[in-house]
Write a protein that holds these residues in place. Structure first.
Motif, short mmCIF file in Angstrom:
data_model
loop_
_atom_site.label_atom_id
_atom_site.label_comp_id
_atom_site.label_asym_id
_atom_site.label_seq_id
_atom_site.Cartn_x
_atom_site.Cartn_y
_atom_site.Cartn_z
N THR A 146 0.86 -1.18 0.00
CA THR A 146 0.00 0.00 0.00
C THR A 146 0.89 1.22 0.00
OG1 THR A 146 -1.62 1.30 1.23
CG2 THR A 146 -0.21 -0.16 2.50
N PRO A 147 0.57 2.23 -0.80
CA PRO A 147 1.44 3.39 -0.87
C PRO A 147 1.37 4.28 0.37
CG PRO A 147 -0.51 3.72 -2.19
CD PRO A 147 -0.55 2.31 -1.71
N SER A 148 0.41 4.04 1.25
CA SER A 148 0.28 4.93 2.41
C SER A 148 1.15 4.49 3.58
CB SER A 148 -1.19 5.02 2.84
OG SER A 148 -1.67 3.76 3.21
N LEU A 149 1.92 3.42 3.43
CA LEU A 149 2.79 3.01 4.52
C LEU A 149 3.96 3.97 4.70
CD1 LEU A 149 3.02 -0.86 4.20
CD2 LEU A 149 2.22 0.44 6.14
N ASP A 150 4.51 4.46 3.59
CA ASP A 150 5.69 5.32 3.70
C ASP A 150 5.65 6.31 2.54
OD1 ASP A 150 8.06 6.52 4.15
OD2 ASP A 150 9.30 4.74 4.01
N LEU A 151 4.84 7.34 2.66
CA LEU A 151 4.72 8.30 1.58
C LEU A 151 5.87 9.30 1.57
CD1 LEU A 151 0.94 9.23 1.33
CD2 LEU A 151 2.29 7.73 -0.12
N GLN A 152 6.64 9.35 2.65
CA GLN A 152 7.74 10.31 2.67
C GLN A 152 8.74 9.99 1.57
OE1 GLN A 152 9.49 10.89 6.50
NE2 GLN A 152 11.08 12.25 5.77
N HIS A 204 0.71 10.29 -14.19
CA HIS A 204 1.25 11.60 -14.55
C HIS A 204 1.04 12.62 -13.45
CE1 HIS A 204 2.13 15.19 -16.91
NE2 HIS A 204 0.96 15.69 -16.54
N TRP A 205 -0.17 12.66 -12.89
CA TRP A 205 -0.46 13.70 -11.91
C TRP A 205 0.04 13.32 -10.52
CZ3 TRP A 205 -1.31 18.24 -13.63
CH2 TRP A 205 -2.02 18.45 -14.81
N GLY A 206 -0.05 12.06 -10.13
CA GLY A 206 0.31 11.67 -8.77
C GLY A 206 1.66 11.05 -8.61
N GLY A 207 2.23 10.51 -9.70
CA GLY A 207 3.55 9.90 -9.61
C GLY A 207 3.59 8.60 -8.84
N ARG A 208 2.42 7.92 -8.70
CA ARG A 208 2.35 6.67 -7.94
C ARG A 208 1.33 5.74 -8.60
NH1 ARG A 208 4.55 7.30 -2.81
NH2 ARG A 208 4.73 9.45 -2.07
N PRO A 209 1.46 4.44 -8.35
CA PRO A 209 0.39 3.53 -8.77
C PRO A 209 -0.84 3.72 -7.90
CG PRO A 209 2.10 2.34 -7.58
CD PRO A 209 2.60 3.74 -7.75
N PRO A 210 -2.03 3.43 -8.42
CA PRO A 210 -3.25 3.62 -7.63
C PRO A 210 -3.40 2.55 -6.57
CG PRO A 210 -3.79 2.57 -9.70
CD PRO A 210 -2.32 2.89 -9.77
N ARG A 256 -3.73 -5.12 -8.42
CA ARG A 256 -2.71 -4.16 -7.95
C ARG A 256 -1.34 -4.50 -8.51
NH1 ARG A 256 -1.92 0.13 -5.54
NH2 ARG A 256 -0.09 0.57 -4.30
N GLY A 257 -1.06 -5.79 -8.70
CA GLY A 257 0.22 -6.17 -9.30
C GLY A 257 0.37 -5.59 -10.70
N VAL A 258 -0.70 -5.67 -11.49
CA VAL A 258 -0.66 -5.10 -12.84
C VAL A 258 -0.54 -3.58 -12.77
CG1 VAL A 258 -2.05 -4.71 -14.92
CG2 VAL A 258 -1.85 -7.01 -13.97
N VAL A 288 0.93 -1.75 -10.46
CA VAL A 288 2.31 -1.39 -10.12
C VAL A 288 3.23 -1.66 -11.31
CG1 VAL A 288 4.27 -1.91 -8.61
CG2 VAL A 288 1.96 -1.73 -7.65
N GLY A 289 3.03 -2.80 -11.97
CA GLY A 289 3.84 -3.10 -13.15
C GLY A 289 3.64 -2.10 -14.26
N SER A 290 2.40 -1.65 -14.47
CA SER A 290 2.12 -0.64 -15.49
C SER A 290 2.80 0.68 -15.14
CB SER A 290 0.61 -0.43 -15.63
OG SER A 290 -0.02 -1.60 -16.10
N PHE A 291 2.82 1.00 -13.84
CA PHE A 291 3.50 2.21 -13.39
C PHE A 291 4.99 2.12 -13.70
CE2 PHE A 291 6.04 4.23 -10.05
CZ PHE A 291 5.69 5.55 -10.25
N ILE A 292 5.59 0.97 -13.45
CA ILE A 292 7.02 0.79 -13.76
C ILE A 292 7.27 1.03 -15.24
CG2 ILE A 292 8.89 -0.91 -13.89
CD1 ILE A 292 7.68 -2.23 -11.37
N ARG A 293 6.44 0.45 -16.09
CA ARG A 293 6.63 0.60 -17.53
C ARG A 293 6.41 2.05 -17.97
NH1 ARG A 293 2.90 -2.24 -20.60
NH2 ARG A 293 4.38 -2.17 -22.32
N TRP A 294 5.42 2.72 -17.36
CA TRP A 294 5.19 4.13 -17.68
C TRP A 294 6.42 4.96 -17.29
CZ3 TRP A 294 5.09 8.02 -13.94
CH2 TRP A 294 4.74 9.30 -14.42
N ALA A 295 6.93 4.73 -16.09
CA ALA A 295 8.08 5.51 -15.63
C ALA A 295 9.32 5.23 -16.47
CB ALA A 295 8.36 5.20 -14.16
N GLU A 296 9.42 4.01 -16.99
CA GLU A 296 10.55 3.66 -17.85
C GLU A 296 10.34 4.10 -19.30
OE1 GLU A 296 12.18 -0.32 -15.51
OE2 GLU A 296 10.79 -0.55 -17.21
N GLY A 297 9.14 4.62 -19.58
CA GLY A 297 8.87 5.15 -20.92
C GLY A 297 8.43 4.12 -21.92
N SER A 298 7.98 2.93 -21.45
CA SER A 298 7.63 1.87 -22.40
C SER A 298 6.14 1.75 -22.67
CB SER A 298 8.16 0.52 -21.89
OG SER A 298 7.70 0.27 -20.59
#
Length: 631
Positions: free
Chosen positions: A179-185, A338-344, A615-617, A619-629
């Motif tokens: 979950t992204p709310s464990l360590d948002l810092q 794009h707007w949040g910089g995180r997976p949902p 959620r696995g997909v 997060v994986g989609s976020f990785i690919r987006w951040a890598e530009g693929s």
């Protein structure tokens, strides 16, 4: 809403025009206001004519403020301001000049700010106490050159700066599968951090930045009134105050309205305050094209009847029921990245709510009221997820288990909380299920070991040991609710409307944490405070409802329509070195291959399909987006 970007020290831009031009290309930005000197630059991309960086004190101080103030009238009295109240930026600047950093604890509302002292060459960054806005920053480092800070209220502008690398942090990406709310810092990008609610950053030329917490809830504070009715009256007065102060000074306000207590509390209070002016409300209903699973005894899937019953009590409410529609999931994910910089947090939640945001925009809304934080404040229960008790907590834990049973809830989680770690591990091994986090995430075991996922999970169930056990879970719920709000704060830009949640107000939270727990839950009476407080504004069918409304009940049909896309995404994740390293792709393929026959068969497998695969997909989609693929 405005996009803020700034830099100081050796990170200060050499070409202000280039950064201003880049900000001007963001959706909704009509013009860009800037300020700069030799070591500081700040730009604010604005939708309207106001809100540019505010220069004061003879040019010594500059304030960039994004957000809104709630307690304007109280603040004006404290600051001896008379006549027509000035803009929020002027009030905040006046407060900072009068009280310094102590002003932050006097400001209510949703905001982030950057406060520059041109004489001392000192920068203060701060986020409000309840997560209404987000602020990201990158420490350029290099004390030999004076160091520097780059900051923005959405992640994207940070990467305009050549000293901010757009590189993923594998450890934080792995954490995001839980979950992204464990360590948002720590964000998913290396070196990019976020100010948590109630935190500030202090930076001076030649020194390292110092991040500190300027405010936290006091779990030891107690408030005792003479009679039960006194708590009700005090809560009503406070509810009216925080909703009134959240009303926008300009534009059109619309309210979300479900069949529950929280959005009902906000919408009906708004209707009373705005009457006879009409208040439009929006209720998202299930997708009529999707088969729904059989209803569960403690849930209902369509909240429209309850919303209509509420509207009938208030002639000024104009209720709108809109069916959920499945928009392009891939497009929604990419815009969220794009707007949040995180997976949902949830693969389908943004798609389900998009119909509501579209309807609000059609109604001309600039502000949409929600009641998301109500579960942590006004409509709180003292029966949230059980945290691990200490020996001294045993009586309170047993009492809570009895309360849960009296309210028709499962008491076993409160009893299982006593089990030591070794017994939990032995039981999981006996059942062949592995640790709880393994059943709920798509994380590979090797990646989990690198981030000590077992320790992360244990910490998750510890809570703040400063608080007594009976308040610890409620304290954690409040703080996690505020932290979670920062996840959606950046989505204002995507959805095209600003969200305001008065039930998350600091004053309401402090009141609810301080009053006796039996005001919230008694034997056979859960959410006791809210049901009494709202008796003068909600209908009996809502007040007496013991079931919970369910969002995205059509989840299985929606995810089934995307099976081909899910399979393609898994291929893409497998082709990414980081994706393969973090995500257990073979496990997700097995879930996809063993597809349930229908919605009813899928219900017992919800965690497996949505939490693990979905959620696995994501997060994986976020990785690919951040890598530009998959841009």
């Amino acid at each position: 809403m405005s996009v803020v970007f700034g830099a100081s020290g050796c990170a200060a831009p050499t070409s202000a025009d280039r950064y201003s031009s880049a900000l001007g290309r963001y959706p909704g930005v009509r013009r860009v206001g800037t300020y700069h000197d030799d070591v500081y630059f700040v730009a604010q991309g604005l939708e309207t004519g106001g809100g540019a960086p505010h220069v004061c004190a003879g040019g010594r101080h500059v304030l960039a403020l994004e957000g809104w103030l709630a307690n304007r009238e109280d603040l004006a009295r404290s600051l001896d301001l008379v006549g027509e109240l000035p803009a929020d930026s002027v009030m905040v600047a006046t407060a900072l000049l009068r009280w310094g950093r102590e002003a932050l604890t006097r400001l209510h509302g949703d905001f982030v700010l950057a406060w520059w002292d041109a004489v001392e060459r000192r920068l203060l960054l701060a986020a409000d106490r309840t997560g209404g806005r987000a602020l990201f920053y990158h420490d350029v480092g290099g004390l030999d050159t004076g160091g520097g800070i780059v900051f923005a209220n959405i992640p994207g502008p940070l990467f305009m700066h050549p000293l901010v690398p757009r590189v993923l942090d594998p450890a934080m990406v792995a954490r995001a599968t839980f979950t992204p709310s464990l360590d948002l810092q720590e964000t998913c990008f290396r070196g990019v951090k976020q100010l948590l609610p109630g935190h500030m950053l202090d930076w001076t030329v030649g020194a390292e930045p110092r991040v500190s917490r300027y405010w936290r809830l006091d779990p030891t504070r107690r408030l005792r009134l003479r009679r039960d009715g006194d708590y009700v009256e005090a809560a009503r007065e406070l509810l009216d105050k925080v909703v009134k102060e959240a009303l926008p000074r300009e534009g059109i306000a619309v309210s979300m309205l479900s069949g529950g207590l929280d959005s009902g509390a906000v919408a009906t209070t708004l209707a009373r305050l705005m009457a006879p002016t009409a208040l439009h409300t929006v209720t998202v209903r299930p997708d009529p094209a999707s088969p729904l699973p059989a209803g569960k005894p403690r849930q209902f899937q369509d909240e429209w009847d309850h919303a209509q019953a509420t509207a009938r009590l208030h002639p000024s409410i104009m209720a709108h029921g809109v069916p959920a529609t499945l928009d392009s999931l891939e497009d929604l994910l990419r815009s969220g990245f794009h707007w949040g910089g995180r997976p949902p947090v949830h693969l389908m939640a943004a798609a389900w709510m998009s119909a509501g945001w579209r309807q609000a925009r059609r109604l001309g809304a600039t502000t949409v009221f929600v009641g998301r934080a109500g579960n942590a404040t006004l409509s709180a229960s003292i029966l949230p997820t059980a945290l691990r008790p200490r020996l001294m907590d045993v009586p309170q834990a047993l009492y809570t288990a009895a309360l849960a049973a009296s309210n028709g809830m499962n008491a076993m989680p409160y009893l299982r909380a006593f089990a030591p770690d070794w017994l939990r591990d032995w039981h999981a091994s006996l059942r062949g299920t592995g640790a709880v986090w393994q059943r709920r995430t798509a994380l590979r075991r090797e990646a989990a070991e690198r981030i000590d996922m077992d320790g992360v999970w244990c910490s998750h169930f510890s809570g703040d040991r400063r608080a007594a056990w009976g308040r610890r879970a409620r304290l954690r719920l409040m703080e996690r609710t505020w932290t979670a709000r920062t996840l959606s704060a950046c989505q204002h830009f995507r959805d095209g409307v600003e969200r305001r949640d008065p039930l998350g107000d600091v004053r309401l939270a402090e009141f609810c944490l301080a009053i006796p727990p039996d005001q919230f839950t008694r034997f056979g009476q859960d959410r006791f405070l809210a049901r009494r407080v709202l008796a003068d504004r909600l209908p009996p069918e809502v007040l007496q409802e013991r079931r919970t409304g369910r969002q995205v009940a059509e989840w299985f049909d929606w995810v089934s329509r995307h099976r081909a896309w899910l399979a393609a995404e898994l291929d893409g994740i497998d082709a990414s070195a980081l994706g393969r390293d973090v995500i257990d792709v073979p496990r997700l393929r097995a879930i996809l291959d063993d597809w349930p026959a229908n919605a009813d068969v899928a219900e017992p497998r919800y965690i497996q399909v949505m939490n693990v695969l979905g959620r696995g997909v994501a997060v994986g989609s976020f990785i690919r987006w951040a890598e530009g693929s998959n841009m």
